[in-house]
Design a protein around this motif. Structure first.
Motif, PDB file in Angstrom:
ATOM      1  N   GLY A 186       0.754  -1.396  -0.007  1.00 30.49           N
ATOM      2  CA  GLY A 186       0.035  -0.063   0.177  1.00 30.49           C
ATOM      3  C   GLY A 186       0.931   1.369   0.190  1.00 30.49           C
ATOM      4  N   LEU A 187       0.302   2.363  -0.598  1.00 30.38           N
ATOM      5  CA  LEU A 187       1.069   3.539  -0.828  1.00 30.38           C
ATOM      6  C   LEU A 187       0.125   4.782  -0.760  1.00 30.38           C
ATOM      7  N   PHE A 188       0.339   5.698   0.211  1.00 30.33           N
ATOM      8  CA  PHE A 188      -0.489   6.844   0.481  1.00 30.33           C
ATOM      9  C   PHE A 188       0.114   8.034   0.378  1.00 30.33           C
ATOM     10  N   LEU A 189      -0.376   8.928  -0.463  1.00 23.92           N
ATOM     11  CA  LEU A 189       0.086  10.212  -0.583  1.00 23.92           C
ATOM     12  C   LEU A 189      -0.884  11.217   0.313  1.00 23.92           C
ATOM     13  N   ILE A 190       0.065  11.862   1.243  1.00 25.87           N
ATOM     14  CA  ILE A 190      -0.627  12.218   2.471  1.00 25.87           C
ATOM     15  C   ILE A 190      -0.428  13.989   2.207  1.00 25.87           C
ATOM     16  N   ASP A 191      -1.522  14.904   2.099  1.00 27.62           N
ATOM     17  CA  ASP A 191      -0.895  16.517   2.217  1.00 27.62           C
ATOM     18  C   ASP A 191      -0.568  16.923   3.190  1.00 27.62           C
ATOM     19  N   LYS A 192      -0.266  18.306   3.266  1.00 30.08           N
ATOM     20  CA  LYS A 192      -0.078  18.844   4.676  1.00 30.08           C
ATOM     21  C   LYS A 192      -0.920  18.974   5.725  1.00 30.08           C
ATOM     22  N   GLU A 193      -2.260  18.785   5.590  1.00 28.69           N
ATOM     23  CA  GLU A 193      -3.217  18.991   6.186  1.00 28.69           C
ATOM     24  C   GLU A 193      -3.631  17.442   7.151  1.00 28.69           C
ATOM     25  N   GLY A 194      -2.485  16.495   6.617  1.00 30.59           N
ATOM     26  CA  GLY A 194      -2.869  15.179   6.934  1.00 30.59           C
ATOM     27  C   GLY A 194      -3.883  14.415   6.323  1.00 30.59           C
ATOM     28  N   VAL A 195      -4.449  14.793   5.148  1.00 31.09           N
ATOM     29  CA  VAL A 195      -5.484  14.156   4.432  1.00 31.09           C
ATOM     30  C   VAL A 195      -4.815  13.451   3.398  1.00 31.09           C
ATOM     31  N   VAL A 196      -5.448  12.284   3.267  1.00 32.70           N
ATOM     32  CA  VAL A 196      -5.024  10.997   2.147  1.00 32.70           C
ATOM     33  C   VAL A 196      -5.700  11.613   0.784  1.00 32.70           C
ATOM     34  N   ARG A 197      -4.655  11.840  -0.319  1.00 33.59           N
ATOM     35  CA  ARG A 197      -5.162  12.333  -1.438  1.00 33.59           C
ATOM     36  C   ARG A 197      -5.084  11.408  -2.640  1.00 33.59           C
ATOM     37  N   HIS A 198      -4.326  10.284  -2.406  1.00 36.49           N
ATOM     38  CA  HIS A 198      -4.114   9.227  -3.395  1.00 36.49           C
ATOM     39  C   HIS A 198      -3.670   7.986  -2.566  1.00 36.49           C
ATOM     40  N   GLN A 199      -4.138   6.948  -3.208  1.00 34.23           N
ATOM     41  CA  GLN A 199      -3.708   5.759  -2.498  1.00 34.23           C
ATOM     42  C   GLN A 199      -3.708   4.563  -3.681  1.00 34.23           C
TER      43      GLN A 199
END
Length: 209
Positions: free
Chosen positions: A141-154
């Motif tokens: 699994g791979l998760f791209l997390i933004d600066k607000e701590g929200v997952v934007r891509h997985q």
């Protein structure tokens, strides 16, 4: 499997190995909130075959992530001691020496479970005892997390299927471009290419070119 896109990334505090040789007791992704984007990826296990190719590939491109202000963090269900040992072994001998980004220890399986990538589940047997069904390891699994701590891509791959570091960088570029400009990125978009302003006319114009 959980779909975490658009949701807050599950946070945790656990042990990790950083800089290739230092064990820390209280590693958390919270340190990056407000500061960096994060690529947080899971791999099945230390001392395996596909996993080092991915781990080393991320290290080989780490300068590309750093210039984008992105932290790369790896995780498996192994202990911090297993991570540390593998990090001391030369790559020519099957190790991952030279990897400097953090490797998180998830010996309890709880982080992988919270991210929805644990290859199995806890259940009860006929005696009411807790048992584990499946393989106590993480899918890729791979998760791209933004600066607000929200997952934007997985993205989640089965264990035999290695991932593309270049595709991860492309997704970082797309997210950061959208954050800067508000435009959306079409299929196979790369930095420097035309994006789309979200109106029917602009979409029709893009598709006609």
């Amino acid at each position: 499997m959980s779909i975490l896109v658009g949701k807050k990334a599950p946070m945790f505090t656990t042990k990790a190995v950083v800089d290739g040789d230092k064990i820390v007791e209280d590693f958390s992704l919270e340190q990056y909130i407000g500061e960096k984007h994060v690529v947080f990826f899971f791999y099945p296990a230390d001392f395996t075959f596909v996993c080092p190719t991915e781990i080393i590939a991320f290290q080989n491109k780490i300068a590309e992530f750093e210039k984008r202000n992105v932290a790369v963090v790896g995780c498996s269900v192994d202990s911090e001691f297993s991570h540390w040992k593998w990090l001391q072994i030369e790559q020519s001998d099957g190790g991952i020496k030279g990897v400097k980004y953090p490797l998180v220890a998830d010996a309890s399986n709880s982080i992988a479970e919270n991210y929805g990538v644990l290859a199995g589940e806890y259940d009860y047997n006929e005696n009411g005892e807790i048992i584990f069904k499946g393989q106590p390891a993480a899918y890729r699994g791979l998760f791209l997390i933004d600066k607000e701590g929200v997952v934007r891509h997985q993205v989640v791959n089965d264990m035999p299927l290695g991932r593309s570091v270049d595709e991860t960088l492309r997704m970082v570029d797309a997210l950061q471009f959208h954050e800067r400009h508000g435009e959306v990125c079409p299929a196979d978009w790369h930095e420097g290419e035309k994006a789309i302003i979200e109106t029917q006319d602009s979409i029709a114009s893009y598709l006609s070119n």
